[in-house]
Design a protein around this motif. Sequence first.
Motif, PDB file in Angstrom:
ATOM      1  N   TYR A 124     -46.703 107.257 139.048  1.00  0.00           N
ATOM      2  CA  TYR A 124     -46.192 107.642 137.733  1.00  0.00           C
ATOM      3  C   TYR A 124     -44.719 107.258 137.606  1.00  0.00           C
ATOM      4  O   TYR A 124     -44.043 106.997 138.596  1.00  0.00           O
ATOM      5  N   ARG A 125     -44.260 107.215 136.356  1.00  0.00           N
ATOM      6  CA  ARG A 125     -42.827 107.037 136.141  1.00  0.00           C
ATOM      7  C   ARG A 125     -42.362 108.078 135.145  1.00  0.00           C
ATOM      8  O   ARG A 125     -43.184 108.670 134.428  1.00  0.00           O
ATOM      9  N   CYS A 151     -46.050 101.907 139.883  1.00  0.00           N
ATOM     10  CA  CYS A 151     -44.989 102.660 140.574  1.00  0.00           C
ATOM     11  C   CYS A 151     -45.530 103.226 141.879  1.00  0.00           C
ATOM     12  O   CYS A 151     -46.729 103.495 141.994  1.00  0.00           O
ATOM     13  N   GLU A 152     -44.624 103.425 142.810  1.00  0.00           N
ATOM     14  CA  GLU A 152     -44.992 103.837 144.166  1.00  0.00           C
ATOM     15  C   GLU A 152     -45.812 105.139 144.164  1.00  0.00           C
ATOM     16  O   GLU A 152     -46.832 105.241 144.834  1.00  0.00           O
ATOM     17  N   THR A 170     -37.362 114.802 131.140  1.00  0.00           N
ATOM     18  CA  THR A 170     -38.138 113.950 132.056  1.00  0.00           C
ATOM     19  C   THR A 170     -39.602 114.295 131.862  1.00  0.00           C
ATOM     20  O   THR A 170     -39.975 115.467 131.884  1.00  0.00           O
ATOM     21  N   ASP A 183     -48.410 105.429 135.860  1.00  0.00           N
ATOM     22  CA  ASP A 183     -48.039 104.024 135.974  1.00  0.00           C
ATOM     23  C   ASP A 183     -48.415 103.547 137.379  1.00  0.00           C
ATOM     24  O   ASP A 183     -47.679 103.783 138.350  1.00  0.00           O
ATOM     25  N   PRO A 194     -43.485 112.887 133.081  1.00  0.00           N
ATOM     26  CA  PRO A 194     -44.182 111.894 133.915  1.00  0.00           C
ATOM     27  C   PRO A 194     -45.324 111.211 133.140  1.00  0.00           C
ATOM     28  O   PRO A 194     -46.115 111.884 132.481  1.00  0.00           O
TER      29      PRO A 194
END
Length: 194
Positions: free
Chosen positions: A146-147, A142-143, A134, A139, A136
């Motif tokens: 980041y995504r 996105c809330e 994963t 983005d 980060p």
Amino acid sequence: MGQHLDEGKILNVLKLEKDVDGFHPLNMGNLAMRGRDPLFIPCTPKGCIELLIRSSVEIMGKNAVVIGRSNIVGLPISLLLQRHHATVTIVHAFTKNPEQIAREADIVVTAAGVPNLVRGNWLKPGAAVIDVGTFPVEDPSCENGYRLIGDVCYEEASKVASAITPVPGGVGPMTIAMLLSNTLDSAKRAYDFT
Ligand code: NAD
């Protein structure tokens, strides 16, 4: 882990029966040794094996390549795959020709934390791919700004693999489920409730 925390010290004082992450050297040692069983299996590796089993991916006798060899992910995954009788090769940051090694694998589990490391041409057609990585990336849509992206180039790999986990929504939720399962086991043992 935060830099102000001494991982070794914490592991040494942790009661074995409460080591629901399975990181204590005794639990890890018992995982590594044939004929012994750890009280707990580390959650992310346990989730990866669960995903393979529940997706009917055969492990016994298969070639498995694990990318990454950390104490918490890569190492225990490779030990678990051996327990399930796979032939395991470990790829790490110093490995030469990782793509050539990965192409031999029926099962690829990658936990390097390097986005898009595993391309479609790293995979044998029909391989099962578990993406633990994963990373980060910013983005704004996105809330939280980041995504997460994984180690595997999903676009390419999904065209070659027979099964593949997405990031997010693959290994992460399984890790949480395994942590809950280990915690329940720990509580049952503590209260002599089987
Ligand atoms: P780590 O940094 O401790 O270990 C990374 C490993 O990858 C090392 O063994 C290193 O040798 C290897 N590596 C690094 N670059 C490589 C490269 N270019 N080629 C081959 N191998 C390379 O990380 P970790 O704690 O093991 O975590 C790995 C990744 O998994 C991270 O992205 C982490 O965020 C993620 N993770 C996800 C979950 C989950 O639940 N989804 C849980 C734990 C960790």
